[in-house]
Design an enzyme around this catalytic site. Sequence first.
Site, PDB file in Angstrom:
ATOM      1  N   CYS A  87       0.834  -1.198   0.000  1.00 34.80           N
ATOM      2  CA  CYS A  87       0.000   0.000   0.000  1.00 34.80           C
ATOM      3  C   CYS A  87       0.871   1.251   0.000  1.00 34.80           C
ATOM      4  CB  CYS A  87      -0.898  -0.070   1.243  1.00 34.80           C
ATOM      5  SG  CYS A  87      -1.120   1.461   2.111  1.00 34.80           S
ATOM      6  N   GLU A  88       0.575   2.148  -0.922  1.00 37.84           N
ATOM      7  CA  GLU A  88       1.433   3.336  -1.058  1.00 37.84           C
ATOM      8  C   GLU A  88       1.178   4.377   0.035  1.00 37.84           C
ATOM      9  OE1 GLU A  88       0.637   4.824  -4.956  1.00 37.84           O
ATOM     10  OE2 GLU A  88      -0.989   6.140  -4.295  1.00 37.84           O
ATOM     11  N   HIS A  89       0.113   4.200   0.802  1.00 33.93           N
ATOM     12  CA  HIS A  89      -0.159   5.165   1.867  1.00 33.93           C
ATOM     13  C   HIS A  89       0.566   4.834   3.166  1.00 33.93           C
ATOM     14  CE1 HIS A  89      -4.034   5.507  -0.600  1.00 33.93           C
ATOM     15  NE2 HIS A  89      -3.238   6.505  -0.917  1.00 33.93           N
ATOM     16  N   HIS A  90       0.827   3.547   3.421  1.00 35.16           N
ATOM     17  CA  HIS A  90       1.442   3.148   4.677  1.00 35.16           C
ATOM     18  C   HIS A  90       2.687   2.284   4.505  1.00 35.16           C
ATOM     19  CE1 HIS A  90      -2.913   3.833   5.517  1.00 35.16           C
ATOM     20  NE2 HIS A  90      -2.413   4.486   6.549  1.00 35.16           N
TER      21      HIS A  90
HETATM   22 ZN   LIG Z   1      -2.674   1.596   3.597  1.00 32.85          ZN
END
Ligand SMILES: [Zn+2]
Length: 198
Positions: A87-90
């Site tokens: 996941c590129e957000h986390h």
């Molecule tokens: Zn994420």
Amino acid sequence: MSYQKSETYKTETTNGLAELYRGAISLLGEDATREGLQKTPERVAKAMQYMTQGYHMDARAILGSARFREPYSEMVIVKDIELYSMCEHHLLPFFGKAHIAYIPNGWITGLSKLARVVDCYARRLQVQERMTHQILDVIQETLNPLGVAVVIEAKHLCMMMRGVSKQNSITTTSAFSGQFEAQETRAEFLKLITADLH
Ligand SMILES: [Zn+2]
């Protein structure tokens, strides 16, 4: 796919990343010099390069290298393609299965190539929705079939380990083109893969 040998990692990238991870370990409150952690920054640096190797893969070339003329024009389905992404957000993993179908229009591809295309887009910093469309688009553009269908079901560690802690939720995304936009064809595809959806 077998594990990439160490000599294929870029020394400069590995050293630079290792330095940053050593700093991150310290900032998190650990002693980066203690025995168990001494080689960790370098291991993480290599693991991260492995898990993002899709940036160096060309999905068009993968499919283009195995295009065969074939009059077959029934639905071709490859179910349960294992998928590991990040996941590129986390920067936490999400993982699950991809199901792909296409209806050939004079050209087919090797079935293993579809799995490699999934790897090509999964081994990057991703969001599941974008990856679903990227896989669909490259098959549509390279093989020019009568239609493509992609369904991805995945569990996201960023949802399971932090924040909302939804341990058992599965995110399902789908994309359809051509004949799969017709209700009947789409329903047939979904019926054929649903037996294994869980
Ligand atoms: Zn994420």
